[in-house]
Design a protein around this motif. Structure first.
Motif, PDB file in Angstrom:
ATOM      1  N   LYS A  40     -68.045 -22.075  20.167  1.00 49.45           N
ATOM      2  CA  LYS A  40     -67.795 -21.561  18.828  1.00 49.45           C
ATOM      3  C   LYS A  40     -66.994 -20.276  18.862  1.00 49.45           C
ATOM      4  CE  LYS A  40     -67.787 -21.467  14.482  1.00 49.45           C
ATOM      5  NZ  LYS A  40     -66.914 -22.426  13.794  1.00 49.45           N
ATOM      6  N   LEU A  41     -67.371 -19.344  19.731  1.00 48.15           N
ATOM      7  CA  LEU A  41     -66.659 -18.078  19.803  1.00 48.15           C
ATOM      8  C   LEU A  41     -65.204 -18.280  20.197  1.00 48.15           C
ATOM      9  CD1 LEU A  41     -66.702 -15.025  19.535  1.00 48.15           C
ATOM     10  CD2 LEU A  41     -67.508 -14.900  21.908  1.00 48.15           C
ATOM     11  N   SER A  42     -64.950 -19.163  21.148  1.00 49.12           N
ATOM     12  CA  SER A  42     -63.568 -19.388  21.581  1.00 49.12           C
ATOM     13  C   SER A  42     -62.733 -20.022  20.469  1.00 49.12           C
ATOM     14  CB  SER A  42     -63.519 -20.230  22.856  1.00 49.12           C
ATOM     15  OG  SER A  42     -64.035 -21.525  22.638  1.00 49.12           O
ATOM     16  N   ARG A  43     -63.306 -20.926  19.676  1.00 49.48           N
ATOM     17  CA  ARG A  43     -62.571 -21.525  18.552  1.00 49.48           C
ATOM     18  C   ARG A  43     -62.401 -20.502  17.431  1.00 49.48           C
ATOM     19  NH1 ARG A  43     -60.859 -26.111  19.973  1.00 49.48           N
ATOM     20  NH2 ARG A  43     -59.860 -26.519  17.987  1.00 49.48           N
ATOM     21  N   LEU A  44     -63.406 -19.664  17.238  1.00 51.63           N
ATOM     22  CA  LEU A  44     -63.313 -18.612  16.229  1.00 51.63           C
ATOM     23  C   LEU A  44     -62.171 -17.659  16.558  1.00 51.63           C
ATOM     24  CD1 LEU A  44     -64.740 -17.188  13.757  1.00 51.63           C
ATOM     25  CD2 LEU A  44     -66.005 -15.890  15.458  1.00 51.63           C
ATOM     26  N   ILE A  45     -62.092 -17.263  17.805  1.00 48.51           N
ATOM     27  CA  ILE A  45     -61.025 -16.345  18.216  1.00 48.51           C
ATOM     28  C   ILE A  45     -59.661 -17.023  18.169  1.00 48.51           C
ATOM     29  CG2 ILE A  45     -60.073 -15.054  20.189  1.00 48.51           C
ATOM     30  CD1 ILE A  45     -63.041 -14.525  21.013  1.00 48.51           C
ATOM     31  N   ALA A  46     -59.556 -18.248  18.668  1.00 47.08           N
ATOM     32  CA  ALA A  46     -58.254 -18.892  18.860  1.00 47.08           C
ATOM     33  C   ALA A  46     -57.723 -19.653  17.657  1.00 47.08           C
ATOM     34  CB  ALA A  46     -58.342 -19.851  20.056  1.00 47.08           C
ATOM     35  N   LYS A  47     -58.576 -20.104  16.763  1.00 44.06           N
ATOM     36  CA  LYS A  47     -58.116 -21.011  15.711  1.00 44.06           C
ATOM     37  C   LYS A  47     -58.498 -20.640  14.286  1.00 44.06           C
ATOM     38  CE  LYS A  47     -56.282 -24.165  18.417  1.00 44.06           C
ATOM     39  NZ  LYS A  47     -54.850 -24.455  18.310  1.00 44.06           N
ATOM     40  N   ASP A  48     -59.518 -19.819  14.090  1.00 42.54           N
ATOM     41  CA  ASP A  48     -60.046 -19.570  12.753  1.00 42.54           C
ATOM     42  C   ASP A  48     -59.096 -18.728  11.910  1.00 42.54           C
ATOM     43  OD1 ASP A  48     -61.946 -18.372  10.621  1.00 42.54           O
ATOM     44  OD2 ASP A  48     -63.169 -19.846  11.669  1.00 42.54           O
ATOM     45  N   PRO A  49     -58.927 -19.102  10.624  1.00 48.19           N
ATOM     46  CA  PRO A  49     -58.078 -18.292   9.742  1.00 48.19           C
ATOM     47  C   PRO A  49     -58.576 -16.850   9.600  1.00 48.19           C
ATOM     48  CG  PRO A  49     -58.481 -20.429   8.736  1.00 48.19           C
ATOM     49  CD  PRO A  49     -59.358 -20.352   9.961  1.00 48.19           C
ATOM     50  N   VAL A  50     -59.878 -16.636   9.659  1.00 49.28           N
ATOM     51  CA  VAL A  50     -60.438 -15.290   9.503  1.00 49.28           C
ATOM     52  C   VAL A  50     -59.956 -14.343  10.596  1.00 49.28           C
ATOM     53  CG1 VAL A  50     -62.614 -13.991   9.534  1.00 49.28           C
ATOM     54  CG2 VAL A  50     -62.456 -16.109   8.253  1.00 49.28           C
ATOM     55  N   THR A  51     -59.742 -14.859  11.788  1.00 48.09           N
ATOM     56  CA  THR A  51     -59.315 -13.996  12.899  1.00 48.09           C
ATOM     57  C   THR A  51     -57.795 -13.995  13.091  1.00 48.09           C
ATOM     58  OG1 THR A  51     -59.769 -15.809  14.430  1.00 48.09           O
ATOM     59  CG2 THR A  51     -61.500 -14.153  14.149  1.00 48.09           C
ATOM     60  N   SER A  52     -57.061 -14.642  12.199  1.00 50.97           N
ATOM     61  CA  SER A  52     -55.595 -14.670  12.346  1.00 50.97           C
ATOM     62  C   SER A  52     -54.954 -13.282  12.336  1.00 50.97           C
ATOM     63  CB  SER A  52     -54.946 -15.582  11.304  1.00 50.97           C
ATOM     64  OG  SER A  52     -55.134 -15.087  10.003  1.00 50.97           O
ATOM     65  N   PRO A  53     -55.485 -12.301  11.574  1.00 48.05           N
ATOM     66  CA  PRO A  53     -54.879 -10.961  11.663  1.00 48.05           C
ATOM     67  C   PRO A  53     -54.960 -10.360  13.070  1.00 48.05           C
ATOM     68  CG  PRO A  53     -56.218 -11.117   9.689  1.00 48.05           C
ATOM     69  CD  PRO A  53     -56.491 -12.361  10.506  1.00 48.05           C
ATOM     70  N   LEU A  54     -55.995 -10.716  13.826  1.00 46.25           N
ATOM     71  CA  LEU A  54     -56.106 -10.213  15.196  1.00 46.25           C
ATOM     72  C   LEU A  54     -55.075 -10.866  16.117  1.00 46.25           C
ATOM     73  CD1 LEU A  54     -60.001 -10.286  15.532  1.00 46.25           C
ATOM     74  CD2 LEU A  54     -58.541  -8.334  14.925  1.00 46.25           C
ATOM     75  N   ARG A  55     -54.718 -12.122  15.810  1.00 45.58           N
ATOM     76  CA  ARG A  55     -53.718 -12.835  16.624  1.00 45.58           C
ATOM     77  C   ARG A  55     -52.288 -12.549  16.165  1.00 45.58           C
ATOM     78  NH1 ARG A  55     -57.493 -16.805  15.306  1.00 45.58           N
ATOM     79  NH2 ARG A  55     -56.011 -17.767  13.861  1.00 45.58           N
ATOM     80  N   ALA A  56     -52.131 -12.058  14.938  1.00 43.20           N
ATOM     81  CA  ALA A  56     -50.806 -11.887  14.325  1.00 43.20           C
ATOM     82  C   ALA A  56     -49.792 -11.115  15.185  1.00 43.20           C
ATOM     83  CB  ALA A  56     -50.939 -11.253  12.950  1.00 43.20           C
ATOM     84  N   PRO A  57     -50.166 -10.064  15.897  1.00 43.17           N
ATOM     85  CA  PRO A  57     -49.162  -9.363  16.707  1.00 43.17           C
ATOM     86  C   PRO A  57     -48.577 -10.233  17.832  1.00 43.17           C
ATOM     87  CG  PRO A  57     -51.114  -7.988  16.419  1.00 43.17           C
ATOM     88  CD  PRO A  57     -51.452  -9.358  15.907  1.00 43.17           C
ATOM     89  N   PHE A  58     -49.247 -11.332  18.149  1.00 40.75           N
ATOM     90  CA  PHE A  58     -48.841 -12.157  19.280  1.00 40.75           C
ATOM     91  C   PHE A  58     -48.382 -13.557  18.884  1.00 40.75           C
ATOM     92  CE2 PHE A  58     -52.496  -9.418  20.243  1.00 40.75           C
ATOM     93  CZ  PHE A  58     -51.878  -8.525  21.096  1.00 40.75           C
ATOM     94  N   THR A  59     -48.536 -13.899  17.601  1.00 42.96           N
ATOM     95  CA  THR A  59     -48.263 -15.271  17.164  1.00 42.96           C
ATOM     96  C   THR A  59     -47.530 -15.288  15.837  1.00 42.96           C
ATOM     97  OG1 THR A  59     -50.336 -15.439  15.910  1.00 42.96           O
ATOM     98  CG2 THR A  59     -50.421 -16.080  18.233  1.00 42.96           C
ATOM     99  N   LYS A  60     -47.057 -16.489  15.484  1.00 40.11           N
ATOM    100  CA  LYS A  60     -46.559 -16.714  14.124  1.00 40.11           C
ATOM    101  C   LYS A  60     -47.151 -18.023  13.621  1.00 40.11           C
ATOM    102  CE  LYS A  60     -42.172 -18.745  15.536  1.00 40.11           C
ATOM    103  NZ  LYS A  60     -40.749 -18.688  15.455  1.00 40.11           N
ATOM    104  N   PHE A  61     -47.421 -18.052  12.328  1.00 39.52           N
ATOM    105  CA  PHE A  61     -48.057 -19.193  11.690  1.00 39.52           C
ATOM    106  C   PHE A  61     -47.178 -20.426  11.825  1.00 39.52           C
ATOM    107  CE2 PHE A  61     -48.762 -21.757   7.830  1.00 39.52           C
ATOM    108  CZ  PHE A  61     -50.112 -22.049   7.992  1.00 39.52           C
ATOM    109  N   ALA A  62     -47.799 -21.567  12.168  1.00 40.23           N
ATOM    110  CA  ALA A  62     -47.045 -22.822  12.318  1.00 40.23           C
ATOM    111  C   ALA A  62     -47.692 -23.959  11.527  1.00 40.23           C
ATOM    112  CB  ALA A  62     -46.946 -23.192  13.797  1.00 40.23           C
ATOM    113  N   GLY A  63     -48.740 -23.668  10.760  1.00 39.75           N
ATOM    114  CA  GLY A  63     -49.399 -24.699   9.972  1.00 39.75           C
ATOM    115  C   GLY A  63     -50.881 -24.765  10.280  1.00 39.75           C
ATOM    116  N   THR A  64     -51.455 -25.898   9.953  1.00 38.39           N
ATOM    117  CA  THR A  64     -52.874 -26.108  10.243  1.00 38.39           C
ATOM    118  C   THR A  64     -53.003 -27.130  11.364  1.00 38.39           C
ATOM    119  OG1 THR A  64     -53.046 -27.794   8.532  1.00 38.39           O
ATOM    120  CG2 THR A  64     -53.608 -25.548   7.898  1.00 38.39           C
ATOM    121  N   SER A  65     -54.145 -27.054  12.050  1.00 40.62           N
ATOM    122  CA  SER A  65     -54.338 -27.976  13.168  1.00 40.62           C
ATOM    123  C   SER A  65     -55.635 -28.759  13.048  1.00 40.62           C
ATOM    124  CB  SER A  65     -54.323 -27.216  14.501  1.00 40.62           C
ATOM    125  OG  SER A  65     -55.403 -26.305  14.558  1.00 40.62           O
TER     126      SER A  65
END
Length: 140
Positions: A40-65
């Motif tokens: 759960k924690l790994s999916r929360l960090i890597a895929k959840d919309p709630v944590t997207s601001p934490l990933r934003a400096p390293f990623t760009k939105f490409a849709g839903t999976s």
């Protein structure tokens, strides 16, 4: 890999300095709890919309999976790209999460079990939500 090895080494040295001992074995109950919580924690960090601001400096939105999950593309090069690869891959970040739970069980077992229990309960709720949605879909 070097950063992970250094973090684990530093954690091991901190444990030794504190006098804490590794358990002789991990109980089946703790292993099951850690496994579900790590998932759960790994999916929360890597895929959840709630944590997207934490990933934003390293990623760009490409849709839903998937249900309540985002697809993001890694951007940048060097360390930025490496961190992007780590934080968008639940399999990759899972190693870090599991290691955190393992150290947590040695350093603060009660708090670690409580945090893992919360993540495990959320996982069970997710399964029920998805099952309910499938049942609704089948009924219509």
């Amino acid at each position: 890999m070097g950063t992970y090895a250094a973090a684990v080494g530093a954690g091991a040295l901190a444990l030794r300095a504190s006098g804490k001992q590794l358990p002789e074995r991990v109980s089946a109950a703790d292993l099951a709890l850690m496994s579900v919580a790590t998932h759960k924690l790994s999916r929360l960090i890597a895929k959840d919309p709630v944590t997207s601001p934490l990933r934003a400096p390293f990623t760009k939105f490409a849709g839903t999976s998937g249900e309540a999950e985002l697809a993001e593309e890694v951007r940048g090069s060097g360390p930025r790209k490496a961190l992007g690869e780590l934080v968008t891959c639940p399999f990759c970040i899972g190693q870090w999460a599991a290691t955190g739970f393992a150290f947590g069980l040695v350093v603060a077992p009660r708090a670690t079990r409580m945090a893992a229990a919360v993540l495990t309960a959320v996982t069970a709720a997710d399964v029920m939500q998805l099952g309910y949605a499938k049942l609704e879909e089948a009924a219509t």
